[in-house]
Design a protein around this motif. Structure first.
Motif, PDB file in Angstrom:
ATOM      1  N   ALA A  53      -2.340  -5.133   4.219  1.00  0.00           N
ATOM      2  CA  ALA A  53      -3.043  -4.306   2.915  1.00  0.00           C
ATOM      3  C   ALA A  53      -3.272  -4.868   1.776  1.00  0.00           C
ATOM      4  N   ALA A  54      -2.577  -6.588   1.585  1.00  0.00           N
ATOM      5  CA  ALA A  54      -2.808  -7.851   1.262  1.00  0.00           C
ATOM      6  C   ALA A  54      -3.418  -8.731   1.469  1.00  0.00           C
ATOM      7  N   ARG A  55      -4.715  -8.111   2.837  1.00  0.00           N
ATOM      8  CA  ARG A  55      -5.608  -9.374   3.181  1.00  0.00           C
ATOM      9  C   ARG A  55      -6.972  -8.622   2.809  1.00  0.00           C
ATOM     10  N   GLN A  56      -7.754  -7.829   1.943  1.00  0.00           N
ATOM     11  CA  GLN A  56      -8.348  -7.004   0.901  1.00  0.00           C
ATOM     12  C   GLN A  56      -7.824  -7.273  -0.041  1.00  0.00           C
ATOM     13  N   ALA A  57      -8.498  -6.726  -1.315  1.00  0.00           N
ATOM     14  CA  ALA A  57      -7.969  -6.374  -2.434  1.00  0.00           C
ATOM     15  C   ALA A  57      -8.084  -5.022  -2.743  1.00  0.00           C
ATOM     16  N   PRO A  58      -7.116  -4.076  -3.493  1.00  0.00           N
ATOM     17  CA  PRO A  58      -7.366  -2.975  -3.889  1.00  0.00           C
ATOM     18  C   PRO A  58      -8.153  -2.424  -4.118  1.00  0.00           C
ATOM     19  N   MET A  59      -8.560  -1.234  -3.466  1.00  0.00           N
ATOM     20  CA  MET A  59      -9.502   0.030  -4.075  1.00  0.00           C
ATOM     21  C   MET A  59      -9.011   0.545  -5.946  1.00  0.00           C
ATOM     22  N   PRO A  60     -10.022   0.756  -6.465  1.00  0.00           N
ATOM     23  CA  PRO A  60      -9.280   1.129  -7.419  1.00  0.00           C
ATOM     24  C   PRO A  60      -9.667   2.881  -8.056  1.00  0.00           C
TER      25      PRO A  60
ATOM     26  N   VAL B 293      -3.971   0.563   7.986  1.00  0.00           N
ATOM     27  CA  VAL B 293      -4.844   0.181   6.574  1.00  0.00           C
ATOM     28  C   VAL B 293      -6.126   0.099   7.379  1.00  0.00           C
ATOM     29  N   GLY B 294      -6.234  -0.011   8.618  1.00  0.00           N
ATOM     30  CA  GLY B 294      -7.735  -0.048   8.869  1.00  0.00           C
ATOM     31  C   GLY B 294      -9.041   1.314   8.536  1.00  0.00           C
ATOM     32  N   LEU B 295      -7.776   2.642   8.881  1.00  0.00           N
ATOM     33  CA  LEU B 295      -7.977   3.520   8.707  1.00  0.00           C
ATOM     34  C   LEU B 295      -8.490   4.192   7.043  1.00  0.00           C
ATOM     35  N   VAL B 296      -6.891   2.969   6.085  1.00  0.00           N
ATOM     36  CA  VAL B 296      -7.033   3.840   5.139  1.00  0.00           C
ATOM     37  C   VAL B 296      -8.493   2.841   4.564  1.00  0.00           C
ATOM     38  N   ARG B 297      -8.557   1.734   4.917  1.00  0.00           N
ATOM     39  CA  ARG B 297     -10.304   1.318   3.990  1.00  0.00           C
ATOM     40  C   ARG B 297     -10.767   2.232   4.374  1.00  0.00           C
ATOM     41  N   ALA B 298     -10.963   2.555   5.895  1.00  0.00           N
ATOM     42  CA  ALA B 298     -12.655   3.317   6.104  1.00  0.00           C
ATOM     43  C   ALA B 298     -12.919   4.544   5.691  1.00  0.00           C
ATOM     44  N   ALA B 299     -12.071   4.570   5.050  1.00  0.00           N
ATOM     45  CA  ALA B 299     -11.805   6.483   3.775  1.00  0.00           C
ATOM     46  C   ALA B 299     -12.253   6.135   2.580  1.00  0.00           C
TER      47      ALA B 299
ATOM     48  N   GLY C 144      15.962   3.313   1.969  1.00  0.00           N
ATOM     49  CA  GLY C 144      15.315   2.205   1.029  1.00  0.00           C
ATOM     50  C   GLY C 144      14.525   1.365   0.896  1.00  0.00           C
ATOM     51  N   LEU C 145      13.037   1.754   1.345  1.00  0.00           N
ATOM     52  CA  LEU C 145      11.719   1.232   1.211  1.00  0.00           C
ATOM     53  C   LEU C 145      11.340   1.417  -0.098  1.00  0.00           C
ATOM     54  N   ALA C 146      11.226   2.297  -1.120  1.00  0.00           N
ATOM     55  CA  ALA C 146      10.833   2.677  -1.969  1.00  0.00           C
ATOM     56  C   ALA C 146       9.885   0.856  -2.934  1.00  0.00           C
ATOM     57  N   ASP C 147      10.586  -0.327  -2.897  1.00  0.00           N
ATOM     58  CA  ASP C 147       9.351  -1.433  -2.814  1.00  0.00           C
ATOM     59  C   ASP C 147       8.710  -1.714  -2.591  1.00  0.00           C
ATOM     60  N   LYS C 148       8.648  -1.123  -1.331  1.00  0.00           N
ATOM     61  CA  LYS C 148       7.821  -1.991  -0.369  1.00  0.00           C
ATOM     62  C   LYS C 148       6.373  -0.681  -0.057  1.00  0.00           C
ATOM     63  N   VAL C 149       6.484   0.515  -0.380  1.00  0.00           N
ATOM     64  CA  VAL C 149       5.482   1.884  -0.438  1.00  0.00           C
ATOM     65  C   VAL C 149       5.670   1.619  -1.841  1.00  0.00           C
ATOM     66  N   ALA C 150       5.523   1.260  -2.482  1.00  0.00           N
ATOM     67  CA  ALA C 150       4.705   1.097  -4.259  1.00  0.00           C
ATOM     68  C   ALA C 150       4.420   0.349  -3.830  1.00  0.00           C
ATOM     69  N   ASP C 151       4.593  -1.104  -3.087  1.00  0.00           N
ATOM     70  CA  ASP C 151       3.942  -2.375  -3.000  1.00  0.00           C
ATOM     71  C   ASP C 151       2.404  -2.078  -2.017  1.00  0.00           C
ATOM     72  N   LEU C 152       2.670  -1.828  -1.022  1.00  0.00           N
ATOM     73  CA  LEU C 152       1.612  -1.049  -0.108  1.00  0.00           C
ATOM     74  C   LEU C 152       0.500  -0.636  -0.981  1.00  0.00           C
ATOM     75  N   ILE C 153       1.213   0.666  -1.885  1.00  0.00           N
ATOM     76  CA  ILE C 153       0.053   1.265  -2.209  1.00  0.00           C
ATOM     77  C   ILE C 153      -0.458   0.733  -3.874  1.00  0.00           C
ATOM     78  N   ALA C 154       0.051   0.043  -4.303  1.00  0.00           N
ATOM     79  CA  ALA C 154      -0.992  -1.395  -5.094  1.00  0.00           C
ATOM     80  C   ALA C 154      -2.011  -1.684  -4.352  1.00  0.00           C
ATOM     81  N   LYS C 155      -1.280  -2.981  -3.469  1.00  0.00           N
ATOM     82  CA  LYS C 155      -2.189  -3.741  -2.566  1.00  0.00           C
ATOM     83  C   LYS C 155      -4.143  -2.532  -2.163  1.00  0.00           C
ATOM     84  N   LEU C 156      -3.229  -1.028  -1.330  1.00  0.00           N
ATOM     85  CA  LEU C 156      -4.370  -0.310  -0.924  1.00  0.00           C
ATOM     86  C   LEU C 156      -5.156   0.161  -2.174  1.00  0.00           C
ATOM     87  N   GLY C 157      -4.860   0.512  -2.853  1.00  0.00           N
ATOM     88  CA  GLY C 157      -5.657   1.021  -4.604  1.00  0.00           C
ATOM     89  C   GLY C 157      -5.835   2.363  -3.566  1.00  0.00           C
ATOM     90  N   VAL C 158      -5.291   2.920  -3.234  1.00  0.00           N
ATOM     91  CA  VAL C 158      -5.434   4.440  -3.069  1.00  0.00           C
ATOM     92  C   VAL C 158      -4.214   5.433  -4.042  1.00  0.00           C
TER      93      VAL C 158
END
Length: 539
Positions: free
Chosen positions: A331-338, A201-207, A222-236
């Protein structure tokens, strides 16, 4: 009645939600088919062994676990191709085989007398399936069955790959204790996931231009919901492999389209090319990914098969579910990127003679949440990647193993495993491989609609060998890619398919697809196109 070895196998399968056994019965495994009714499992007898394997694969991809049994030797070796595809593409199928008994093996060893369908090697089927399964074992005694079957089914579910169980033909009806306890079906965390998640997550945030690429293991585990949540929280921005198309709904901010090189949409190809960090979650790498993966190690993080690799570092053990969960928390520790809005291409109107482009435009315009699109490996597979399917788990294909004919037979299994109605799109060459699956659809009252794009040649092979043929009306195809021309409508009618129609205009295709949908029976639509035509993505 005593509880038997066959009962044990079927009981364990039913406990995992399997309600259908696909296959072609034979003497060595007949007691297994005799016992299915006692366990709420129906036997679906297919028109060919290869079809049985593909059907079990299609069922496993939509249901979570499949099962198949065919004749030893002749049936098993015919089915290897289907199980190899399931192995490569993470589809958990339990392959059940009735094996030789002690007398069969003794006569082979002492007198060179072949048992039924034997190659003259005592472990022929077992050895073949060791190459294409996560677990392959033989039970010679009833006492061996519980541990062997439990390990096999547990392995299939945890590894998301097929397994092979061979049982002495004499012990199917032998007394066996009933299953005790639940099977272990989850993978333990490795203990590395929290630290790896923080690093990733640090690498993603720094990119400056990160991208998440979603792979098929996300659906399988069965990880689709979690990955959707991850994408939204990262904003990628995010993409999906063709094998993983519609694992997440293809909408929302950041969606750039399916990445299926070398024929991806410009939005997807550009996003991958310009990404300074690509996080690949649960991906399987086909040969078309070689340049990206081998040449981009300094900007790629992968997580699949229980391993994580961060750029040039060595692989580390990590359980995918625990890793994704930890990344969501991090990822939830910071706001998502636009990120930009999703790519949402519109379908053109139905005009003019039928072409590859028109076929896919018209299918795209007709898609709703009731359809499960099942494309084959053929000239149109890149077009299928861009179809606007609706919702989650609306697409099933053999994108990596790429065996032509998979789609028609897999749709048989998918029609039992999914609440969606299969819509098959295949070339005429692929249809030749498993066309008899229409008979199985009729026999069991299934309702897939099969669209056959009829150009009279193995088009993909011609394209790979000499693409100059296409677009040149005077060019002749390679003689060995020319197909025998079938009367597809008459063929389908002969198998009892209620709806079969041949069309050569876009408007007629629209009408045929609407009528096929309304019929709620098996249907065949033959879309006749110019042999020199190409899909838009290949033109």
């Amino acid at each position: 009645m005593p509880f038997t070895v066959a009962d044990y196998v079927l009981k364990r399968l039913s406990q995992q939600g399997v309600d259908t056994l696909f296959g072609v019965p034979a003497a060595f495994c007949a007691p297994l088919f005799d016992a299915v009714g006692s366990h709420g499992i129906k036997a679906v007898v297919t028109a060919a062994d290869l079809e049985a394997g593909y059907a079990a694969d299609g069922y496993a991809r939509t249901r979570g676990l499949g099962a198949v049994a065919v004749a030893n030797g002749v049936g098993m070796l015919s089915m290897v191709n289907a199980i190899a595809g399931a192995f490569v593409e993470r589809s958990p199928v339990v392959v059940l085989n009735g094996g030789p008994n002690a007398a069969n093996l003794a006569n082979l060893k002492d007198f060179d007398v072949l048992f039924s369908h034997s190659t003259g090697r005592p472990d022929g089927d077992l050895a073949a399936y060791q190459l294409v399964t996560a677990s392959a074992a033989r039970a010679g005694r009833a006492a061996d069955v519980p541990a062997l079957v439990d390990n096999a089914i547990s392995t299939a579910i945890r590894a998301k790959r097929p397994v092979y169980v061979e049982i002495n033909r004499d012990i199917w009806t032998a007394t066996c204790p009933a299953p005790a306890g639940a099977l272990p079906v989850t993978n333990p965390a490795a203990g590395t996931e929290q630290q790896l998640a923080a690093t990733i997550v640090g690498l993603v945030r720094a990119a400056s231009a990160p991208l998440v690429l979603v792979g098929t293991e996300i659906q399988r585990y069965g990880l689709a919901d979690k990955v959707a949540d991850l994408i939204a929280k990262l904003g990628v921005r995010w993409s999906a492999q063709l094998l993983a198309k519609s694992v997440l709904p293809e909408q929302g901010n950041g969606w750039v389209g399916v990445f299926a090189p070398p024929n991806s949409l410009p939005s997807a190809a550009g996003a991958v090319a310009n990404a300074d960090l690509i996080l690949m979650l649960g991906c399987v790498f086909p040969s078309s990914y070689a340049t990206l993966v081998s040449g981009g190690v300094n900007r790629i993080v992968t997580a699949y098969d229980g391993k994580v690799k961060i750029k040039n570092a060595a692989k580390q053990n990590a359980e995918l579910g625990a890793l994704v969960t930890a990344m969501v928390t991090e990822a939830a520790r910071q706001a998502p990127m636009p990120v930009p809005a999703a790519v949402d291409p519109a379908a053109p109107a139905a005009t003019g003679p039928l072409t590859y482009r028109q076929v896919f435009d018209r299918i795209g315009a007709a898609l709703d949440a009731s359809w499960l699109v099942v494309p084959d490996t053929f000239l149109g597979v890149a077009s299928a990647a861009n179809l606007p399917v609706k919702g989650r788990d609306a697409f099933l294909c053999g994108a990596v193993w790429a065996s032509i004919g998979h789609s028609v037979a897999a749709a048989v299994g998918a029609s039992f495993g999914s609440s969606r109605r299969p819509l098959v799109v295949c070339g005429d060459g692929g249809f030749h491989m498993t066309a008899q699956a229409l008979s199985t659809m009729v026999r069991y009252g299934r309702n897939p609609v099969v669209v056959v794009i009829d150009n009279g040649i193995y088009g993909f092979e011609q394209f790979l060998i000499d693409s100059g043929y296409f677009g040149n009306a005077g060019a002749q195809p390679k003689p060995y890619v020319v197909l025998n021309r079938w009367d597809f409508v008459a063929f389908a009618k002969g198998l009892g398919v209620p709806f079969a129609r041949s069309v050569d205009t876009a408007a007629a295709f629209d009408q045929a697809l609407a009528a096929a949908k309304a019929s709620n029976t098996p249907g065949l639509i033959v879309a006749r196109v110019d042999p020199h035509g190409l899909p838009a993505e290949l033109s």
